[in-house]
Write a protein that holds these residues in place. Sequence first.
Motif, PDB file in Angstrom:
ATOM      1  N   SER A 167     -11.589  54.938  22.457  1.00 23.19           N
ATOM      2  CA  SER A 167     -11.115  53.845  23.313  1.00 23.19           C
ATOM      3  C   SER A 167     -11.282  54.195  24.784  1.00 23.19           C
ATOM      4  O   SER A 167     -11.648  53.335  25.603  1.00 23.19           O
ATOM      5  N   PHE A 168     -11.011  55.454  25.128  1.00 18.72           N
ATOM      6  CA  PHE A 168     -11.185  55.899  26.516  1.00 18.72           C
ATOM      7  C   PHE A 168     -12.647  55.759  26.946  1.00 18.72           C
ATOM      8  O   PHE A 168     -12.937  55.318  28.069  1.00 18.72           O
ATOM      9  N   LEU A 169     -13.568  56.112  26.048  1.00 22.19           N
ATOM     10  CA  LEU A 169     -14.987  55.967  26.370  1.00 22.19           C
ATOM     11  C   LEU A 169     -15.360  54.500  26.566  1.00 22.19           C
ATOM     12  O   LEU A 169     -16.145  54.159  27.464  1.00 22.19           O
ATOM     13  N   PHE A 170     -14.793  53.634  25.726  1.00 21.63           N
ATOM     14  CA  PHE A 170     -15.036  52.199  25.903  1.00 21.63           C
ATOM     15  C   PHE A 170     -14.541  51.733  27.272  1.00 21.63           C
ATOM     16  O   PHE A 170     -15.181  50.919  27.939  1.00 21.63           O
ATOM     17  N   PHE A 171     -13.372  52.242  27.685  1.00 25.66           N
ATOM     18  CA  PHE A 171     -12.826  51.882  28.993  1.00 25.66           C
ATOM     19  C   PHE A 171     -13.705  52.410  30.123  1.00 25.66           C
ATOM     20  O   PHE A 171     -13.912  51.739  31.137  1.00 25.66           O
ATOM     21  N   VAL A 172     -14.204  53.630  29.956  1.00 30.04           N
ATOM     22  CA  VAL A 172     -15.058  54.231  30.980  1.00 30.04           C
ATOM     23  C   VAL A 172     -16.312  53.388  31.190  1.00 30.04           C
ATOM     24  O   VAL A 172     -16.747  53.149  32.325  1.00 30.04           O
ATOM     25  N   PHE A 173     -16.897  52.924  30.090  1.00 29.92           N
ATOM     26  CA  PHE A 173     -18.142  52.154  30.184  1.00 29.92           C
ATOM     27  C   PHE A 173     -17.896  50.664  30.416  1.00 29.92           C
ATOM     28  O   PHE A 173     -18.857  49.896  30.546  1.00 29.92           O
ATOM     29  N   ALA A 174     -16.626  50.269  30.445  1.00 24.92           N
ATOM     30  CA  ALA A 174     -16.325  48.847  30.643  1.00 24.92           C
ATOM     31  C   ALA A 174     -16.755  48.364  32.022  1.00 24.92           C
ATOM     32  O   ALA A 174     -17.231  47.234  32.177  1.00 24.92           O
ATOM     33  N   GLU A 175     -16.605  49.222  33.032  1.00 29.03           N
ATOM     34  CA  GLU A 175     -16.979  48.804  34.396  1.00 29.03           C
ATOM     35  C   GLU A 175     -18.490  48.720  34.587  1.00 29.03           C
ATOM     36  O   GLU A 175     -18.993  47.693  35.055  1.00 29.03           O
ATOM     37  N   PRO A 176     -19.267  49.767  34.214  1.00 31.26           N
ATOM     38  CA  PRO A 176     -20.726  49.621  34.374  1.00 31.26           C
ATOM     39  C   PRO A 176     -21.323  48.549  33.464  1.00 31.26           C
ATOM     40  O   PRO A 176     -22.386  47.999  33.773  1.00 31.26           O
ATOM     41  N   LEU A 177     -20.641  48.251  32.355  1.00 33.61           N
ATOM     42  CA  LEU A 177     -21.119  47.215  31.439  1.00 33.61           C
ATOM     43  C   LEU A 177     -20.308  45.926  31.582  1.00 33.61           C
ATOM     44  O   LEU A 177     -20.192  45.154  30.631  1.00 33.61           O
ATOM     45  N   GLU A 178     -19.770  45.690  32.778  1.00 35.88           N
ATOM     46  CA  GLU A 178     -18.805  44.611  32.994  1.00 35.88           C
ATOM     47  C   GLU A 178     -19.302  43.264  32.479  1.00 35.88           C
ATOM     48  O   GLU A 178     -18.550  42.506  31.856  1.00 35.88           O
ATOM     49  N   TYR A 179     -20.549  42.928  32.730  1.00 35.54           N
ATOM     50  CA  TYR A 179     -21.085  41.637  32.317  1.00 35.54           C
ATOM     51  C   TYR A 179     -22.163  41.794  31.250  1.00 35.54           C
ATOM     52  O   TYR A 179     -23.069  40.973  31.152  1.00 35.54           O
ATOM     53  N   ASN A 180     -22.030  42.838  30.464  1.00 35.98           N
ATOM     54  CA  ASN A 180     -22.996  43.126  29.406  1.00 35.98           C
ATOM     55  C   ASN A 180     -22.404  42.731  28.060  1.00 35.98           C
ATOM     56  O   ASN A 180     -21.220  42.965  27.809  1.00 35.98           O
ATOM     57  N   PRO A 181     -23.192  42.135  27.168  1.00 40.11           N
ATOM     58  CA  PRO A 181     -22.650  41.724  25.864  1.00 40.11           C
ATOM     59  C   PRO A 181     -22.202  42.894  24.992  1.00 40.11           C
ATOM     60  O   PRO A 181     -21.499  42.679  23.999  1.00 40.11           O
ATOM     61  N   TYR A 182     -22.569  44.128  25.365  1.00 39.91           N
ATOM     62  CA  TYR A 182     -22.155  45.294  24.587  1.00 39.91           C
ATOM     63  C   TYR A 182     -20.830  45.885  25.075  1.00 39.91           C
ATOM     64  O   TYR A 182     -20.384  46.909  24.566  1.00 39.91           O
ATOM     65  N   ASN A 183     -20.213  45.259  26.035  1.00 40.07           N
ATOM     66  CA  ASN A 183     -18.932  45.719  26.561  1.00 40.07           C
ATOM     67  C   ASN A 183     -17.810  45.290  25.625  1.00 40.07           C
ATOM     68  O   ASN A 183     -17.544  44.099  25.464  1.00 40.07           O
ATOM     69  N   VAL A 184     -17.135  46.250  25.005  1.00 41.34           N
ATOM     70  CA  VAL A 184     -16.060  45.934  24.063  1.00 41.34           C
ATOM     71  C   VAL A 184     -14.943  45.155  24.753  1.00 41.34           C
ATOM     72  O   VAL A 184     -14.354  44.241  24.169  1.00 41.34           O
ATOM     73  N   PHE A 185     -14.654  45.505  25.999  1.00 39.36           N
ATOM     74  CA  PHE A 185     -13.568  44.868  26.732  1.00 39.36           C
ATOM     75  C   PHE A 185     -14.081  43.810  27.705  1.00 39.36           C
ATOM     76  O   PHE A 185     -13.481  43.587  28.762  1.00 39.36           O
ATOM     77  N   LEU A 186     -15.156  43.158  27.344  1.00 37.14           N
ATOM     78  CA  LEU A 186     -15.682  42.075  28.174  1.00 37.14           C
ATOM     79  C   LEU A 186     -14.611  41.015  28.387  1.00 37.14           C
ATOM     80  O   LEU A 186     -14.003  40.531  27.432  1.00 37.14           O
ATOM     81  N   ASN A 187     -14.363  40.669  29.645  1.00 35.41           N
ATOM     82  CA  ASN A 187     -13.367  39.650  29.979  1.00 35.41           C
ATOM     83  C   ASN A 187     -14.071  38.300  30.112  1.00 35.41           C
ATOM     84  O   ASN A 187     -14.767  38.058  31.094  1.00 35.41           O
ATOM     85  N   PRO A 188     -13.901  37.420  29.133  1.00 33.88           N
ATOM     86  CA  PRO A 188     -14.644  36.148  29.158  1.00 33.88           C
ATOM     87  C   PRO A 188     -14.190  35.197  30.262  1.00 33.88           C
ATOM     88  O   PRO A 188     -14.855  34.199  30.530  1.00 33.88           O
ATOM     89  N   PHE A 189     -13.048  35.506  30.895  1.00 39.35           N
ATOM     90  CA  PHE A 189     -12.526  34.628  31.946  1.00 39.35           C
ATOM     91  C   PHE A 189     -12.888  35.131  33.343  1.00 39.35           C
ATOM     92  O   PHE A 189     -12.519  34.518  34.331  1.00 39.35           O
ATOM     93  N   SER A 190     -13.604  36.247  33.397  1.00 42.71           N
ATOM     94  CA  SER A 190     -14.022  36.812  34.686  1.00 42.71           C
ATOM     95  C   SER A 190     -15.493  36.488  34.926  1.00 42.71           C
ATOM     96  O   SER A 190     -16.368  37.350  34.856  1.00 42.71           O
ATOM     97  N   GLU A 191     -15.774  35.239  35.224  1.00 47.98           N
ATOM     98  CA  GLU A 191     -17.155  34.792  35.387  1.00 47.98           C
ATOM     99  C   GLU A 191     -17.732  35.287  36.698  1.00 47.98           C
ATOM    100  O   GLU A 191     -17.133  35.101  37.765  1.00 47.98           O
ATOM    101  N   PRO A 192     -18.891  35.948  36.671  1.00 48.01           N
ATOM    102  CA  PRO A 192     -19.510  36.431  37.918  1.00 48.01           C
ATOM    103  C   PRO A 192     -19.992  35.271  38.772  1.00 48.01           C
ATOM    104  O   PRO A 192     -20.427  34.232  38.265  1.00 48.01           O
ATOM    105  N   GLN A 193     -19.930  35.467  40.077  1.00 50.60           N
ATOM    106  CA  GLN A 193     -20.291  34.403  41.016  1.00 50.60           C
ATOM    107  C   GLN A 193     -21.790  34.158  41.080  1.00 50.60           C
ATOM    108  O   GLN A 193     -22.241  33.047  41.333  1.00 50.60           O
TER     109      GLN A 193
END
Length: 233
Positions: A167-193
Amino acid sequence: MNSYLLLLYKIITYNVKVIFANKFIYFVIAAFLFFGFIITITIFDDPDFNEAVIYGFLVFPGLLLIFYPMAYGIQNDDDSKMLETIFGIPNYRYKVWLVRFVLTIGVAAVILFVLTSIANLTLYRFSILPMLGQVLFPIAFLSSLAFMLSTLIKNGNGTAIVIVIVSFLFFVFAEPLEYNPYNVFLNPFSEPQDMSEFIWVTIIFKNRVYLMVASSLCLLYGMFNLQFRERFV
């Protein structure tokens, strides 16, 4: 009809007691306290509350609710000398552990519904059911992953350590993969501008499909491992 409902109620309450080792109320209190703690810290930072922020608030209590049942489920059965009895039940993998898995997700969903309603009333107005549905995707995936690991490691503490690291590794990669479909913690309500709405919706759809497929594979592999009863007794 009433007798069936009573039987269903008894089955659910019994399994919830087993799943949470007779400490269900403590997990509920912990989830609410953790939720309140996160909100309190955020309020001091003077945030601009929106759906993306609320989504982040809800994921962590959900993970807290499913962590113990998934990591320690098999070890608790072993410690209580119930493991061999369970293996004697026809189709035990589906009648016992699959039922417990579904109940764990169901209990987490009910508690998260309450937390979502509280956030909707006190912090920011949003659609409750869509928010709850989105939150359950990463929770269901990590639940099935923890369940699969528990069938491989067969030790609660070992499973807990591994799932925390993963889970920690998923969190670590959540930021560089912020808008990537492989991000486990992708926030669907955080739409990029700087991204079109169609591309963003496509990314969310792919991410949810990937999580559903991964969850199903982990759950099926865990069930497959449980058919080798000699490894557990």
